[in-house]
Design an enzyme around this catalytic site. Sequence first.
Site, PDB file in Angstrom:
ATOM      1  N   GLY A   1      -2.950 -13.966   0.707  1.00  0.00           N
ATOM      2  CA  GLY A   1      -2.009 -14.965   0.216  1.00  0.00           C
ATOM      3  C   GLY A   1      -0.673 -14.821   0.901  1.00  0.00           C
ATOM      4  O   GLY A   1      -0.610 -14.512   2.109  1.00  0.00           O
TER       5      GLY A   1
ATOM      6  N   ASN B   1       1.745   3.541  -2.790  1.00  0.00           N
ATOM      7  CA  ASN B   1       2.299   2.211  -2.518  1.00  0.00           C
ATOM      8  C   ASN B   1       2.083   1.805  -1.059  1.00  0.00           C
ATOM      9  O   ASN B   1       1.832   0.634  -0.771  1.00  0.00           O
ATOM     10  CB  ASN B   1       3.781   2.162  -2.899  1.00  0.00           C
ATOM     11  CG  ASN B   1       3.961   1.949  -4.401  1.00  0.00           C
ATOM     12  OD1 ASN B   1       2.999   1.681  -5.120  1.00  0.00           O
ATOM     13  ND2 ASN B   1       5.181   2.079  -4.880  1.00  0.00           N
TER      14      ASN B   1
ATOM     15  N   CYS C   1       9.172  -2.713  -5.511  1.00  0.00           N
ATOM     16  CA  CYS C   1       8.585  -1.419  -5.118  1.00  0.00           C
ATOM     17  C   CYS C   1       7.975  -1.418  -3.724  1.00  0.00           C
ATOM     18  O   CYS C   1       8.479  -0.738  -2.837  1.00  0.00           O
ATOM     19  CB  CYS C   1       7.538  -0.993  -6.140  1.00  0.00           C
ATOM     20  SG  CYS C   1       8.271  -0.643  -7.738  1.00  0.00           S
TER      21      CYS C   1
ATOM     22  N   THR D   1      11.245   6.962  -7.975  1.00  0.00           N
ATOM     23  CA  THR D   1      10.537   7.059  -6.691  1.00  0.00           C
ATOM     24  C   THR D   1      11.538   7.544  -5.650  1.00  0.00           C
ATOM     25  O   THR D   1      12.554   6.882  -5.411  1.00  0.00           O
ATOM     26  CB  THR D   1       9.973   5.685  -6.296  1.00  0.00           C
ATOM     27  OG1 THR D   1       9.108   5.260  -7.352  1.00  0.00           O
ATOM     28  CG2 THR D   1       9.187   5.760  -5.001  1.00  0.00           C
TER      29      THR D   1
ATOM     30  N   PHE E   1      -6.778  -5.586  -4.904  1.00  0.00           N
ATOM     31  CA  PHE E   1      -5.740  -5.591  -3.859  1.00  0.00           C
ATOM     32  C   PHE E   1      -6.261  -6.116  -2.523  1.00  0.00           C
ATOM     33  O   PHE E   1      -5.744  -5.791  -1.466  1.00  0.00           O
ATOM     34  CB  PHE E   1      -5.064  -4.216  -3.714  1.00  0.00           C
ATOM     35  CG  PHE E   1      -3.885  -4.114  -4.637  1.00  0.00           C
ATOM     36  CD1 PHE E   1      -4.084  -4.030  -6.010  1.00  0.00           C
ATOM     37  CD2 PHE E   1      -2.588  -4.181  -4.165  1.00  0.00           C
ATOM     38  CE1 PHE E   1      -3.016  -4.015  -6.886  1.00  0.00           C
ATOM     39  CE2 PHE E   1      -1.510  -4.158  -5.025  1.00  0.00           C
ATOM     40  CZ  PHE E   1      -1.723  -4.076  -6.383  1.00  0.00           C
TER      41      PHE E   1
ATOM     42  N   GLU F   1       5.404   7.779 -11.943  1.00  0.00           N
ATOM     43  CA  GLU F   1       4.625   6.783 -12.699  1.00  0.00           C
ATOM     44  C   GLU F   1       4.105   5.754 -11.707  1.00  0.00           C
ATOM     45  O   GLU F   1       4.684   5.550 -10.648  1.00  0.00           O
ATOM     46  CB  GLU F   1       5.467   6.162 -13.819  1.00  0.00           C
ATOM     47  CG  GLU F   1       6.829   5.599 -13.394  1.00  0.00           C
ATOM     48  CD  GLU F   1       6.757   4.321 -12.628  1.00  0.00           C
ATOM     49  OE1 GLU F   1       5.765   3.603 -12.825  1.00  0.00           O
ATOM     50  OE2 GLU F   1       7.664   4.048 -11.817  1.00  0.00           O
TER      51      GLU F   1
HETATM   52  C1  UDX Z   1       3.466  -1.734  -7.507  1.00  0.00           C
HETATM   53  C2  UDX Z   1       2.296  -0.767  -7.640  1.00  0.00           C
HETATM   54  O1  UDX Z   1       1.078  -1.501  -7.857  1.00  0.00           O
HETATM   55  C3  UDX Z   1       2.520   0.202  -8.783  1.00  0.00           C
HETATM   56  O2  UDX Z   1       1.468   1.145  -8.864  1.00  0.00           O
HETATM   57  C4  UDX Z   1       3.847   0.913  -8.566  1.00  0.00           C
HETATM   58  O3  UDX Z   1       4.120   1.787  -9.662  1.00  0.00           O
HETATM   59  C5  UDX Z   1       4.972  -0.103  -8.407  1.00  0.00           C
HETATM   60  O4  UDX Z   1       4.670  -1.006  -7.347  1.00  0.00           O
HETATM   61  P1  UDX Z   1       4.250  -3.961  -8.755  1.00  0.00           P
HETATM   62  O5  UDX Z   1       5.422  -3.971  -7.846  1.00  0.00           O
HETATM   63  O6  UDX Z   1       4.446  -4.240 -10.200  1.00  0.00           O
HETATM   64  O7  UDX Z   1       3.499  -2.548  -8.681  1.00  0.00           O
HETATM   65  O8  UDX Z   1       3.252  -5.069  -8.202  1.00  0.00           O
HETATM   66  P2  UDX Z   1       1.750  -5.145  -7.691  1.00  0.00           P
HETATM   67  O9  UDX Z   1       0.875  -5.650  -8.759  1.00  0.00           O
HETATM   68  O10 UDX Z   1       1.335  -3.899  -7.015  1.00  0.00           O
HETATM   69  O11 UDX Z   1       1.895  -6.312  -6.610  1.00  0.00           O
HETATM   70  C6  UDX Z   1       2.783  -6.126  -5.503  1.00  0.00           C
HETATM   71  C7  UDX Z   1       2.786  -7.347  -4.627  1.00  0.00           C
HETATM   72  O12 UDX Z   1       1.562  -7.439  -3.913  1.00  0.00           O
HETATM   73  C8  UDX Z   1       2.960  -8.688  -5.349  1.00  0.00           C
HETATM   74  O13 UDX Z   1       3.854  -9.485  -4.608  1.00  0.00           O
HETATM   75  C9  UDX Z   1       1.571  -9.282  -5.338  1.00  0.00           C
HETATM   76  O14 UDX Z   1       1.600 -10.692  -5.347  1.00  0.00           O
HETATM   77  C10 UDX Z   1       1.033  -8.750  -4.035  1.00  0.00           C
HETATM   78  N1  UDX Z   1      -0.439  -8.623  -4.001  1.00  0.00           N
HETATM   79  C11 UDX Z   1      -1.088  -7.775  -4.840  1.00  0.00           C
HETATM   80  C12 UDX Z   1      -1.162  -9.373  -3.090  1.00  0.00           C
HETATM   81  O15 UDX Z   1      -0.592 -10.137  -2.295  1.00  0.00           O
HETATM   82  N2  UDX Z   1      -2.523  -9.230  -3.048  1.00  0.00           N
HETATM   83  C13 UDX Z   1      -3.192  -8.396  -3.876  1.00  0.00           C
HETATM   84  O16 UDX Z   1      -4.422  -8.334  -3.777  1.00  0.00           O
HETATM   85  C14 UDX Z   1      -2.448  -7.645  -4.807  1.00  0.00           C
END
Ligand code: UDX
Length: 425
Positions: free
Chosen positions: A234, A189, A241, A102, A230, A127
Amino acid sequence: MASLGHDVVGIDVDGPKIEALAAGQAPFYEPGLPEFLQAGVATGRLVFDTDMEAARGASMHFLAIGTPQGATGAADLSYLFSAVTTLLPVLRPGTLVVGKSTVPVGVAAQLAVLVESTGARLAWNPEFLREGHAIKDTLEPDRMVYGVRAGDESSVAMLDELYAPILASGVSRMVTDFATAELVKVAANAFLATKISFINAMAEIAEVAGADISQLADALGQDPRIGRRFLNAGLGFGGGCLPKDIRGFISRAEELGVGDALGFLREVESVNLRRRDRVMQLSRDEVGGSLAGVRVAILGLAFKPMSDDVRDSPALDVARRLLDEGADVAAHDPQAIEKARSVVTGPEYIAVLLDAIAGADLLLVLTEWSDYAGLDPVAAASRVRTRTVIDARGCLDADRWHAAGWRVLALGRAVPERATELVAG
Ligand code: UDX
């Protein structure tokens, strides 16, 4: 890649990591990954090395190098450029370098000049995998993006051949220029972070207006233009990321003279951090103002469930703040204790869930592991000193906990009247 039938060599400068990978051991918790690694290593199609010479003769070279946040908030590209500089001598005409990292928009064009000086070509192929779902997201992505030089059909054909088994499912595949491909990742993101902060801003309103944030999210999510994913309110987003990518994106927009375009992302970040303040405030209020000497059990350290990653973890930040205010912190996580311990030494880390909550004056649920949703509130009640729980991830069945004599507070809901407070024992 090995599971798709390709011959793969993985290269890294970290010797112990390469040794562990060669033995089929993943360097982090990712469901299913050890099995894939071991299968790849067993077939001989997946090997590891610390010497870039091992890349000589390959037809494609993937750049999957970290771009962590640097001191100024901008992405630190030194690892990426150092890897590419080491790679250049082994490139030959006709080979393809594929960028996965990224990066701030504009970096691919700079790297392309370096790569093309050897007769090789560059494609930018971001990705979008999520931790905890890495294998499925890689093998069954919801879209593929190839950023190439205008008219570079040959690179497109090489990528199509490489990904043929994935493309066979009919997944959408777009060919773009470098800048668009780079932007897809950071823009995605930024959007996801904004969506989370939107619902968390609504949670702030719900808390004072007496509304229920999860019902609000369910109702909003019924609108297909909005969608329910999403929208979980919370403790906010963390991880390796989203936080660093939005900061890097802001920084890059400023460099490009269009910082105003992303001004809202600063607000997205402020909303995100305010959720931690709210948990701290609720905690203080529950114990009569001062957390000094209060035994607080925190459930969850990872930035999200199914991961042992504590980078920018909201849960670990709350742990740190509790310690700063003099609380006596016991901490549990099904996977992240080891990583958490290496960055924050203050809490008493306890691997057995019911032991972790023993004697607690206050219980905080900070990561929505299924272990916590499945925790029996009656059994939990018999271990704590005070039956007060703050569900910062909206993952507990509040009625069940209430029925077991707990005072249940949650983000995105009004604080209940004190009448139900009970002291165990
Ligand atoms: C993220 C992107 O989703 C992914 O597409 C990219 O490639 C990398 O970054 P990731 O970091 O694995 O992936 O986590 P993700 O599932 O997106 O969650 C990110 C954060 O958001 C977590 O701390 C999660 O707890 C929080 N979250 C997610 C919420 O607070 N509420 C939601 O509804 C979803």
